[in-house]
Design a protein around this motif. Structure first.
Motif, PDB file in Angstrom:
ATOM      1  N   ARG A  85      -0.439 -85.610 -67.056  1.00 31.00           N
ATOM      2  CA  ARG A  85      -0.181 -85.647 -68.502  1.00 31.00           C
ATOM      3  C   ARG A  85      -0.038 -87.057 -69.032  1.00 31.00           C
ATOM      4  N   LEU A  90      -3.147 -83.068 -71.619  1.00 32.71           N
ATOM      5  CA  LEU A  90      -3.187 -82.535 -70.260  1.00 32.71           C
ATOM      6  C   LEU A  90      -4.558 -82.835 -69.689  1.00 32.71           C
ATOM      7  N   ASP A 136       4.353 -79.752 -75.809  1.00 33.24           N
ATOM      8  CA  ASP A 136       4.580 -79.437 -74.393  1.00 33.24           C
ATOM      9  C   ASP A 136       4.404 -77.960 -74.075  1.00 33.24           C
ATOM     10  N   LEU A 139       0.761 -77.324 -73.556  1.00 29.66           N
ATOM     11  CA  LEU A 139       0.302 -77.954 -72.317  1.00 29.66           C
ATOM     12  C   LEU A 139       0.784 -77.169 -71.100  1.00 29.66           C
TER      13      LEU A 139
END
Length: 178
Positions: A85, A90, A136, A139
């Motif tokens: 990351r 990603l 996040d 991801l």
């Protein structure tokens, strides 16, 4: 190209990439949804150098010079078995990564006025972008969806020159590793 501000693509931009067709079945759906470069026509890839020369500067002499630089490198096997990351992004980690770094350094040494990613980063980190500009939670969802589909393996035998025509990225030339 991966890792850049994809909303800023402009006609005439070019970049050098290593296509990773073996990754397409694994990452295509995610990339089409979450990576603007995929929607603009860039296949699954590891970037060698972006931005490169403006298309108007890419002539037979430049192509011959790129072919000479790339031709100094041998083909190699690559494996993608884990994710990495960057903030909001990603990617799949290529192993080994060093051959990609060497390709980038060789091209950047030949064209020092065009450092990788415009000189925005201190270190070259080879990667195959899957998602960018995401939080996040997204991801984590993507990474979980990829776990059972890895590893991906392939052979790197060429570098492609891609050019943006104002609406999308188009393949212009390929340069063989020897």
């Amino acid at each position: 190209m991966a890792g850049d501000d994809s909303s800023g693509f402009q006609a005439g931009q070019s970049g050098l990439i290593v296509r990773v067709p073996e990754a397409e079945p694994v990452v295509r759906a995610w990339r089409e949804r979450l990576d603007p470069s995929a929607r603009a026509g860039v296949p699954a890839h590891v970037t060698v150098l972006f931005p490169f020369l403006d298309e108007s500067s890419v002539d037979d002499g430049v192509c011959a010079a790129v072919a000479e630089v790339i031709g100094r490198h041998r083909p190699f096997e690559v494996r993608f078995e884990r994710c990495g990351r960057f903030p909001g992004s990603l990617y799949l980690v290529p192993e080994p990564g060093i051959p990609f770094v060497r390709l980038t350094e060789a091209i950047a040494d030949r064209w020092p006025q065009h450092p990788p990613f415009g000189g925005r980063f201190d270190e070259v980190v080879p990667h195959l972008t899957i998602a960018q500009g995401q939080d996040d939670a997204v991801l984590e969802e993507v990474e979980a969806g990829l776990r059972d589909r890895l590893p991906v393996t392939g052979r790197v035998s060429s570098v492609d020159l891609m050019v943006h025509d104002g609406t999308g990225w188009r393949h212009r030339a390929s340069f063989a590793l020897r």
